[in-house]
Design a protein around this motif. Structure first.
Motif, PDB file in Angstrom:
ATOM      1  N   ALA A 183      15.425-102.263  14.558  1.00 34.34           N
ATOM      2  CA  ALA A 183      15.857-103.021  13.478  1.00 34.34           C
ATOM      3  C   ALA A 183      15.236-102.450  12.114  1.00 34.34           C
ATOM      4  O   ALA A 183      16.174-102.418  11.272  1.00 34.34           O
ATOM      5  CB  ALA A 183      15.002-104.321  13.554  1.00 34.34           C
ATOM      6  N   THR A 184      14.279-101.553  12.032  1.00 37.63           N
ATOM      7  CA  THR A 184      13.918-100.706  10.985  1.00 37.63           C
ATOM      8  C   THR A 184      14.703 -99.758  10.619  1.00 37.63           C
ATOM      9  O   THR A 184      14.999 -99.482   9.221  1.00 37.63           O
ATOM     10  CB  THR A 184      12.452-100.278  11.092  1.00 37.63           C
ATOM     11  N   ARG A 185      15.462 -98.979  11.601  1.00 38.44           N
ATOM     12  CA  ARG A 185      16.183 -98.073  11.240  1.00 38.44           C
ATOM     13  C   ARG A 185      17.571 -98.415  10.692  1.00 38.44           C
ATOM     14  O   ARG A 185      18.173 -97.961   9.728  1.00 38.44           O
ATOM     15  CB  ARG A 185      16.386 -97.246  12.832  1.00 38.44           C
ATOM     16  N   ILE A 186      18.169 -99.574  11.262  1.00 36.70           N
ATOM     17  CA  ILE A 186      19.319-100.318  10.743  1.00 36.70           C
ATOM     18  C   ILE A 186      18.930-100.678   9.159  1.00 36.70           C
ATOM     19  O   ILE A 186      19.862-100.604   8.416  1.00 36.70           O
ATOM     20  CB  ILE A 186      19.544-101.574  11.494  1.00 36.70           C
ATOM     21  N   ALA A 187      18.000-101.179   8.979  1.00 33.04           N
ATOM     22  CA  ALA A 187      17.676-101.917   7.744  1.00 33.04           C
ATOM     23  C   ALA A 187      17.345-100.771   6.657  1.00 33.04           C
ATOM     24  O   ALA A 187      17.895-100.704   5.634  1.00 33.04           O
ATOM     25  CB  ALA A 187      16.108-102.704   7.711  1.00 33.04           C
ATOM     26  N   LEU A 188      16.743 -99.749   7.161  1.00 32.55           N
ATOM     27  CA  LEU A 188      16.777 -98.571   6.263  1.00 32.55           C
ATOM     28  C   LEU A 188      18.027 -97.965   5.826  1.00 32.55           C
ATOM     29  O   LEU A 188      18.217 -97.575   5.001  1.00 32.55           O
ATOM     30  CB  LEU A 188      15.775 -97.371   6.818  1.00 32.55           C
ATOM     31  N   ILE A 189      19.007 -98.057   6.859  1.00 40.22           N
ATOM     32  CA  ILE A 189      20.255 -97.201   6.750  1.00 40.22           C
ATOM     33  C   ILE A 189      21.168 -98.302   5.767  1.00 40.22           C
ATOM     34  O   ILE A 189      21.809 -97.720   4.749  1.00 40.22           O
ATOM     35  CB  ILE A 189      21.038 -97.092   7.741  1.00 40.22           C
ATOM     36  N   CYS A 190      21.145 -99.498   6.002  1.00 37.97           N
ATOM     37  CA  CYS A 190      21.546-100.379   5.055  1.00 37.97           C
ATOM     38  C   CYS A 190      21.150-100.307   3.457  1.00 37.97           C
ATOM     39  O   CYS A 190      21.939-100.451   2.602  1.00 37.97           O
ATOM     40  CB  CYS A 190      21.448-101.905   5.301  1.00 37.97           C
ATOM     41  N   ALA A 191      19.838-100.203   3.477  1.00 40.99           N
ATOM     42  CA  ALA A 191      19.388 -99.996   2.222  1.00 40.99           C
ATOM     43  C   ALA A 191      19.711 -98.675   1.181  1.00 40.99           C
ATOM     44  O   ALA A 191      20.022 -98.733   0.177  1.00 40.99           O
ATOM     45  CB  ALA A 191      17.705-100.158   2.008  1.00 40.99           C
TER      46      ALA A 191
ATOM     47  N   SER B  37      30.217-102.062   3.114  1.00 44.96           N
ATOM     48  CA  SER B  37      29.684-100.666   3.295  1.00 44.96           C
ATOM     49  C   SER B  37      28.421-100.886   4.109  1.00 44.96           C
ATOM     50  O   SER B  37      28.169-100.214   5.358  1.00 44.96           O
ATOM     51  CB  SER B  37      29.414 -99.647   2.212  1.00 44.96           C
ATOM     52  N   ALA B  38      27.465-101.759   3.662  1.00 46.41           N
ATOM     53  CA  ALA B  38      26.239-102.025   4.359  1.00 46.41           C
ATOM     54  C   ALA B  38      26.526-102.822   5.759  1.00 46.41           C
ATOM     55  O   ALA B  38      25.847-102.391   6.902  1.00 46.41           O
ATOM     56  CB  ALA B  38      25.395-102.902   3.460  1.00 46.41           C
TER      57      ALA B  38
ATOM     58  N   ALA C 295      15.098-103.007  -1.728  1.00 45.67           N
ATOM     59  CA  ALA C 295      13.984-103.785  -0.773  1.00 45.67           C
ATOM     60  C   ALA C 295      14.823-105.380  -0.240  1.00 45.67           C
ATOM     61  O   ALA C 295      14.241-105.545   0.966  1.00 45.67           O
ATOM     62  CB  ALA C 295      12.926-103.742  -1.493  1.00 45.67           C
ATOM     63  N   LEU C 296      15.440-105.881  -1.242  1.00 45.30           N
ATOM     64  CA  LEU C 296      15.647-107.251  -0.637  1.00 45.30           C
ATOM     65  C   LEU C 296      16.829-106.943   0.601  1.00 45.30           C
ATOM     66  O   LEU C 296      16.843-107.694   1.658  1.00 45.30           O
ATOM     67  CB  LEU C 296      16.431-107.780  -1.781  1.00 45.30           C
ATOM     68  N   VAL C 297      17.670-106.014   0.334  1.00 45.81           N
ATOM     69  CA  VAL C 297      18.497-105.590   1.654  1.00 45.81           C
ATOM     70  C   VAL C 297      18.031-105.363   2.711  1.00 45.81           C
ATOM     71  O   VAL C 297      18.118-105.674   3.887  1.00 45.81           O
ATOM     72  CB  VAL C 297      19.487-104.585   1.065  1.00 45.81           C
ATOM     73  N   MET C 298      16.773-104.462   2.504  1.00 47.83           N
ATOM     74  CA  MET C 298      16.186-103.971   3.802  1.00 47.83           C
ATOM     75  C   MET C 298      15.536-105.186   4.621  1.00 47.83           C
ATOM     76  O   MET C 298      15.594-105.286   5.628  1.00 47.83           O
ATOM     77  CB  MET C 298      15.174-103.093   3.425  1.00 47.83           C
ATOM     78  N   VAL C 299      14.981-106.133   3.721  1.00 47.65           N
ATOM     79  CA  VAL C 299      14.450-107.388   4.364  1.00 47.65           C
ATOM     80  C   VAL C 299      15.424-108.141   5.373  1.00 47.65           C
ATOM     81  O   VAL C 299      15.297-108.599   6.363  1.00 47.65           O
ATOM     82  CB  VAL C 299      13.629-108.426   3.601  1.00 47.65           C
TER      83      VAL C 299
END
Length: 691
Positions: free
Chosen positions: A30-38, A55-56, A455-459
């Protein structure tokens, strides 16, 4: 006993909490996906590319647990998108000036790509390609031809290229190697077996069942990929494959102990076995694999027959855990040994355990040009997408254009899958829209830079990825949460808080879901029943072939495949409860198949153990004929008779107490199932009896 096939209930609140529980690797994924999206949002903001939300969202389709598959999938999608954009550019020259031709081109290209999606190995990304083509032609239709149209095509290419590039970079740096994932999975299975031996409670039985239903295919793929990325030495692979094979034997024995009182082992056996399995699991966690294992157990001659057989099988599987089975193919292979430390020294050269000959597979499925369902799927999805496209175009409400995109994302092959996932999609959409709207109202006005938006996108991406990459039973909800959340929050190259945009995009998502539901349940509905009989016949043939395999490696590979196939069939029968009445087969039809599948589940352990003790035992053939006697002649019985001709029945073996105990266990389980089926039939007759 196995859980009755097809009796899986819809997840309640307690079940959902269990499905959301953490497991090793879930938080990291989940952290890896969130980082890529951000990072994707950062790049799209820096260059001002449109549709940053899409894109995200594409990130969720590009990533898998291991880095090799993620990188290869991203690279392959980039090549395909480049070719598709070139195709769109050629078509756009003739179609942009005429709306009718533009719609015709969208329909034709969509149909072609969706047909290939359904009928080939393009399935994971084919619908995304069809969506890109339709969306690109739609956007081109709103701009004058020339430099602006060319720039629009470039942006369409970029909104895929950016998440692909970011995904490849992050995965190369942070994603786990296939070898690490294989070791983690083997460690989990060994710990499940240890718990089944020492604490045979409901939780232990559920964990063992889940491990058996997962099969060994993914482990085999990870081991192959580990050679590609260098995380495993090629010389280690035979020993690791043998470790996978031995783990299956350990799981089956532990499952029998957890379910059958007559197979329970006294503490003098269970404790050292569980401790040894825990130590082996720790070796896998450390990056190595265990070899030359010493296991001190008391004599088993005083144990009851089944318990003695289980103890002997566990001893043999553990002490020979990574010792490669010798194969006679002109020369005898030598046994492989290696150190348990990481990295392990190279074992002696050895031939891999023999596996059943695999049929060469091409790009298209065997029934690609004979099964009308592929054409119907492409036609239904295209019609649904065009309806949405024409709707928002004619009423001049471009804000709900997400209905057009949604159709491609959520379309599925069967009616049952469509109905089952509809609830998850709508629930996910509402959750994502609620969280996104709340973020717009309470968080976005306070953001002053792109860092805050990241940061908002990552959460939001982390929460959605936690759901999406957990259990398949709720995974679709996670994808829909991400889709709705991104469309609400990511409105441009900077933080924005236009609630109208969030409202319109949410309406579009819900509209697209409803259109897909209506089309797929009313037009050429495809029941899961169409594949159940074929799958049952294939399952019967898998167990039939088990009796002709003399080598334990090949036999265990075949058994693992059959156990995984059982899990897929169980899910298919459970899905039938979601089908509308005009699509679902009669209750009697479902009950018959459920009983046949339950028979396979009840005899999995006895058949495997009997084949391990006596390959080709006549009792296995007898059990299979008894299980499938109610199946249609065109499938199971024909397959059984063909197998009997191909592999003549060996003479009756001399009896012994372990074989007799296994036969007694198998007969008891079958008798219990037959009595339960008779009781169910009697209740059904009483319920429908005329008054």
């Amino acid at each position: 006993m196995a859980q009755p096939a097809g009796e899986l209930a819809r997840p309640g609140a307690a079940d959902i909490l269990k499905l959301l529980a953490p497991y090793p690797g879930r938080a990291a994924m989940a952290t890896r996906i969130a980082l890529i999206c951000a990072l994707t949002v950062f790049v799209t903001s820096a260059y001002g590319t449109p549709e940053a939300a899409l894109s995200a969202y594409i990130v969720f389709f590009l990533n898998r647990p291991d880095r090799v598959t993620s990188v290869l999938l991203s690279a392959a999608l980039m090549v395909l998108v480049t070719l598709v954009i070139g195709l769109v550019l050629g078509v756009a020259i003739f179609a942009l000036d005429d709306p009718l031709w533009r719609v015709a081109c969208i329909a034709g290209l969509s149909f072609g790509l969706l047909f290939v999606t359904s009928a080939s190995k393009l399935r994971p990304v084919g619908a995304i390609l069809a969506m890109i083509v339709g969306f690109g032609l739609d956007k081109l239709g709103s701009v004058p031809f020339g430099e602006v149209a060319t720039r629009a095509l470039l942006y369409t290419w970029l909104f895929v290229a950016i998440p692909v590039g970011v995904s490849i970079c992050v995965n190369m740096l942070l994603a786990p190697s296939p070898r690490r994932l294989a070791g983690r999975e083997l460690a989990k299975r060994l710990r499940a077996a240890a718990r089944g031996l020492s604490e045979p409670d409901d939780a232990a039985r559920a964990a063992l069942t889940a491990c058996l239903r997962d099969g060994d295919a993914q482990l085999g793929t990870w081991l192959k990929l580990s050679v590609v990325d260098g995380s495993s030495a090629r010389a280690d692979i035979p020993a690791l494959r043998q470790a996978v094979s031995s783990t299956l034997a350990i799981l089956v024995a532990a499952d029998l102990v957890a379910r059958e009182p007559s197979a329970r082992l006294p503490a003098t056996f269970a404790a050292p076995l569980a401790e040894t399995l825990e130590n082996m699991a720790r070796m896998f966690d450390a990056g190595g694999y265990p070899v030359e294992i010493e296991l001190a157990l008391p004599g088993s001659t005083e144990l009851p027959p089944i318990a003695r057989m289980v103890a002997d099988n566990l001893r043999a599987a553990i002490t020979g855990f990574a010792v490669v089975e010798a194969v006679q193919e002109g020369d005898t292979a030598t046994s492989a040994t290696a150190s348990a430390s990481a990295p392990a020294p190279a074992p002696a050269p050895a031939s891999a355990p023999a596996t059943p000959a695999a049929k060469p597979g091409g790009f298209f499925l065997p029934d690609a040009f004979t099964n009308p369902d592929h054409v119907r799927y492409a036609l239904k999805t295209t019609v649904a997408a065009l309806f949405c496209y024409l709707l928002y175009s004619q009423i001049d409400w471009p804000g709900i254009h997400t209905c057009f995109i949604t159709v491609y994302i959520v379309s599925l092959g069967t009616t049952a899958e469509t109905v089952e996932k509809l609830t998850l999609r709508i629930a996910g959409c509402l959750v994502g829209a609620f969280v996104g709207t709340a973020a717009i109202v309470f968080v976005t006005p306070a953001l002053t830079s792109i860092v805050g938006l990241m940061a908002l996108v990552m959460v939001g991406a982390w929460l959605a990825a936690w759901v999406a990459f957990g259990s398949p039973r709720i995974g679709y909800a996670g994808f829909q949460i991400a889709f709705a959340f991104f469309l609400c929050v990511v409105q441009g190259a900077a933080p924005a808080f236009d609630l109208t945009v969030a409202r319109d995009r949410t309406i579009g998502i819900l509209l697209g879901n409803v259109v897909v539901y209506l089309v797929f349940t009313r037009v050429w509905p495809v029941s899961v029943a169409t594949r159940v009989d074929v799958a049952l016949a294939a399952l019967q043939q898998q167990w039939q072939r088990l009796t002709s395999l003399a080598q334990s490696g090949a036999r265990r590979t075949q058994a693992a495949s059959a156990m995984a196939q059982y899990g897929a069939l169980q899910q298919d029968l459970a899905l039938m409860h979601y089908e509308p009445s005009w699509v679902r087969p009669e209750p009697e039809w479902i009950a018959e198949r459920r009983d046949v599948l339950a028979g396979f589940g009840a005899l999995e352990g006895p058949m495997f153990l009997l084949a391990e003790q006596r390959p080709g035992d006549v009792a296995i053939d007898s059990w299979l004929r008894r299980i499938t006697r109610e199946m249609p002649q065109s499938h199971a019985e024909v397959a059984s008779s063909e197998a009997a001709v191909a592999h003549p029945t060996p003479p009756e073996p001399t009896p012994d107490d372990t074989r007799a105990a296994l036969l007694k266990l198998g007969e008891a389980r079958l008798t219990q199932l037959e009595h339960a089926a008779s009781d169910d039939a009697a209740k059904g007759l009483a319920t429908h009896a005329p008054v």
